[in-house]
Scaffold this active site. Structure first.
Site, PDB file in Angstrom:
ATOM      1  N   HIS A  71       0.882  -1.164   0.000  1.00  0.00           N
ATOM      2  CA  HIS A  71       0.000   0.000   0.000  1.00  0.00           C
ATOM      3  C   HIS A  71       0.919   1.213   0.000  1.00  0.00           C
ATOM      4  O   HIS A  71       2.075   1.130   0.447  1.00  0.00           O
ATOM      5  CB  HIS A  71      -0.895   0.007   1.244  1.00  0.00           C
ATOM      6  CG  HIS A  71      -1.944  -1.068   1.200  1.00  0.00           C
ATOM      7  ND1 HIS A  71      -1.925  -2.169   2.004  1.00  0.00           N
ATOM      8  CD2 HIS A  71      -3.034  -1.194   0.409  1.00  0.00           C
ATOM      9  CE1 HIS A  71      -2.960  -2.939   1.717  1.00  0.00           C
ATOM     10  NE2 HIS A  71      -3.658  -2.364   0.753  1.00  0.00           N
ATOM     11  N   ASP A 129       2.340   1.561   3.281  1.00  0.00           N
ATOM     12  CA  ASP A 129       3.312   0.532   3.692  1.00  0.00           C
ATOM     13  C   ASP A 129       4.695   1.010   3.238  1.00  0.00           C
ATOM     14  O   ASP A 129       5.698   0.807   3.922  1.00  0.00           O
ATOM     15  CB  ASP A 129       3.052  -0.814   2.992  1.00  0.00           C
ATOM     16  CG  ASP A 129       1.748  -1.469   3.410  1.00  0.00           C
ATOM     17  OD1 ASP A 129       1.405  -1.390   4.601  1.00  0.00           O
ATOM     18  OD2 ASP A 129       1.079  -2.071   2.534  1.00  0.00           O
ATOM     19  N   GLU A 154      -9.398 -11.545  -6.632  1.00  0.00           N
ATOM     20  CA  GLU A 154      -9.157 -12.192  -5.330  1.00  0.00           C
ATOM     21  C   GLU A 154     -10.193 -13.301  -5.182  1.00  0.00           C
ATOM     22  O   GLU A 154     -11.408 -13.049  -5.272  1.00  0.00           O
ATOM     23  CB  GLU A 154      -9.268 -11.175  -4.183  1.00  0.00           C
ATOM     24  CG  GLU A 154      -9.145 -11.876  -2.841  1.00  0.00           C
ATOM     25  CD  GLU A 154      -8.732 -10.983  -1.688  1.00  0.00           C
ATOM     26  OE1 GLU A 154      -7.997 -10.002  -1.896  1.00  0.00           O
ATOM     27  OE2 GLU A 154      -9.144 -11.298  -0.564  1.00  0.00           O
TER      28      GLU A 154
HETATM   29  C1  XLS Z   1      -8.748  -6.304   0.663  1.00  0.00           C
HETATM   30  C2  XLS Z   1      -7.720  -6.254  -0.276  1.00  0.00           C
HETATM   31  C3  XLS Z   1      -6.629  -5.233  -0.112  1.00  0.00           C
HETATM   32  C4  XLS Z   1      -6.005  -5.068  -1.446  1.00  0.00           C
HETATM   33  C5  XLS Z   1      -4.944  -4.084  -1.636  1.00  0.00           C
HETATM   34  O1  XLS Z   1      -9.527  -7.253   0.667  1.00  0.00           O
HETATM   35  O2  XLS Z   1      -7.169  -7.525  -0.378  1.00  0.00           O
HETATM   36  O3  XLS Z   1      -5.747  -5.625   0.848  1.00  0.00           O
HETATM   37  O4  XLS Z   1      -5.576  -6.312  -1.885  1.00  0.00           O
HETATM   38  O5  XLS Z   1      -5.388  -2.825  -1.393  1.00  0.00           O
HETATM   39 MG    MG Z   2      -6.750  -8.487  -2.001  1.00  0.00          MG
END
Ligand code: XLS
Ligand code: MG
Length: 344
Positions: free
Chosen positions: A49, A52, A210
């Site tokens: 991020h 980060d 994801e």
């Molecule tokens: C949240 C996300 C976040 C992103 C990056 O679910 O996984 O962490 O991957 O901003």
């Molecule tokens: Mg994610």
């Protein structure tokens, strides 16, 4: 087994066990410690991020942000670690309470765009053109609170501002249907790729899948992979698992539904994911109960499971599967997959 996959995780994947009902269960660790763990496990890259990479980013000037990003780049180079992407964390600041790019407050929308530009600056310095957009608060708690049509326009305006700011940056939208919002504006890969078409440079707007986010949308993650890759738009990947429609669990890859994980690896293989330099990232969290000495197991295990499943994908009897499909014997096909996964 020979393979071309490269692996990655983010510092937030070494989480400290806090949940909404209780405090941390593991001590805070420094960024250096996290970097050392990544090296020790033999991962190739780290996701960041913006904060980060440059902590307390909102309190720092542009030149200070650049200076700290350059220092980080030196450290990463020294360790031989690549920065896979940078993502603006647009869900923590008081300015993003009501959304970032789609906030009803013009000054807050401007904050979000300015911060995204700083994120692009950091990416440039760290050597990555990939900007990941998890649009956490771009949605509503109360549907009547925002105008949905206007929100689409605001999202496009924000993406356009980023694309214009840096002619090389690529935006990778990470859809999720809910949490923290009741409903998000871009819940699926279809939405992400559709909105890309409205931007000034659709070629530079792609997506990140994801697994858990697809499951939360009631969609098969493997189908999402095939869909995104049919457009050449899968630029990053957060493999993990999720046990049904609950809070976002970020479980180890394959931990809940091994067969779905097998299907995801199979989809990645058939589409040649990673052959253009894309990384396999695990967006997983340790269980709250995890002891300090087992802290990295969820990441190590996710990669082990991925590689074991890759073996299963490569040893899958495609010929037999084809003949069962030709005979429309899906009952036997089903059992063949199960027995293949169970092993002899
Ligand atoms: C949240 C996300 C976040 C992103 C990056 O679910 O996984 O962490 O991957 O901003
Ligand atoms: Mg994610």
């Amino acid at each position: 087994m020979k393979h071309h996959y490269k692996f990655c995780f983010g510092p937030w994947n070494i989480s400290e066990g806090q949940d909404p009902y209780g405090p941390t269960t593991r001590p805070a660790q420094t960024f250096d410690w996290k970097l050392a763990q990544l090296k020790k496990l033999g991962f190739d890259a780290m996701m960041f991020h913006d904060d980060d990479a440059v902590p307390d980013i909102d309190s720092k000037s542009e030149s200070q942000i650049r200076k700290e990003a350059k220092e980080l780049k030196k450290r990463l180079d020294g360790e031989g670690i690549v920065a896979e992407m940078v993502a603006p964390r647009l869900w923590f600041a008081p300015q993003t309470i009501d959304g970032a790019y789609t906030s009803n407050d013009k000054r807050h929308r401007q904050y979000a765009i300015d911060r995204s530009k700083r994120c692009i600056d950091i990416g440039k310095i760290l050597g990555t053109d990939l900007i990941v957009l998890w649009l956490a608060r771009e949605g509503t708690y109360i549907r009547e609170a925002k105008d949905g049509r206007r929100s689409v326009e605001l999202l496009v305006e924000a993406f356009d501002a980023m694309l214009a700011y840096d002619k090389k940056a690529r935006l990778s939208i990470e859809p999720k249907p809910n949490e923290p919002m009741d409903h998000a504006y871009l819940p699926t890969i279809g939405h992400a790729l559709a909105i890309a078409q409205l931007t000034r440079d659709p070629k530079r707007v792609g997506c990140l899948i994801e697994s858990a986010h697809a499951i939360l949308a009631g969609i098969d993650p493997a189908d999402e992979i095939d869909f995104a890759m049919s457009f050449g738009k899968l630029w990053s990947l957060h493999l993990n698992d999720q046990n049904g429609l609950k809070y976002d669990q970020d479980r180890p890859f394959g931990c809940t539904n091994l067969r779905s994980a097998f299907d995801q690896v199979r989809a990645l293989e058939r589409n040649g994911y990673g052959k253009n330099g894309e990384y396999v990232c695990f967006d997983v969290h340790p269980f709250r109960t995890t002891k300090v000495e087992h802290w990295m197991a969820h990441l190590d295990n996710s990669r082990r499971t991925f590689l074991r499943l890759l073996e299963k994908v490569r040893s899958y009897d495609e010929k037999q599967a084809k003949s069962l499909i030709a005979n429309r014997d899906y009952q036997a096909l089903d059992q063949m997959v199960i027995e293949h996964l169970l092993g002899k």
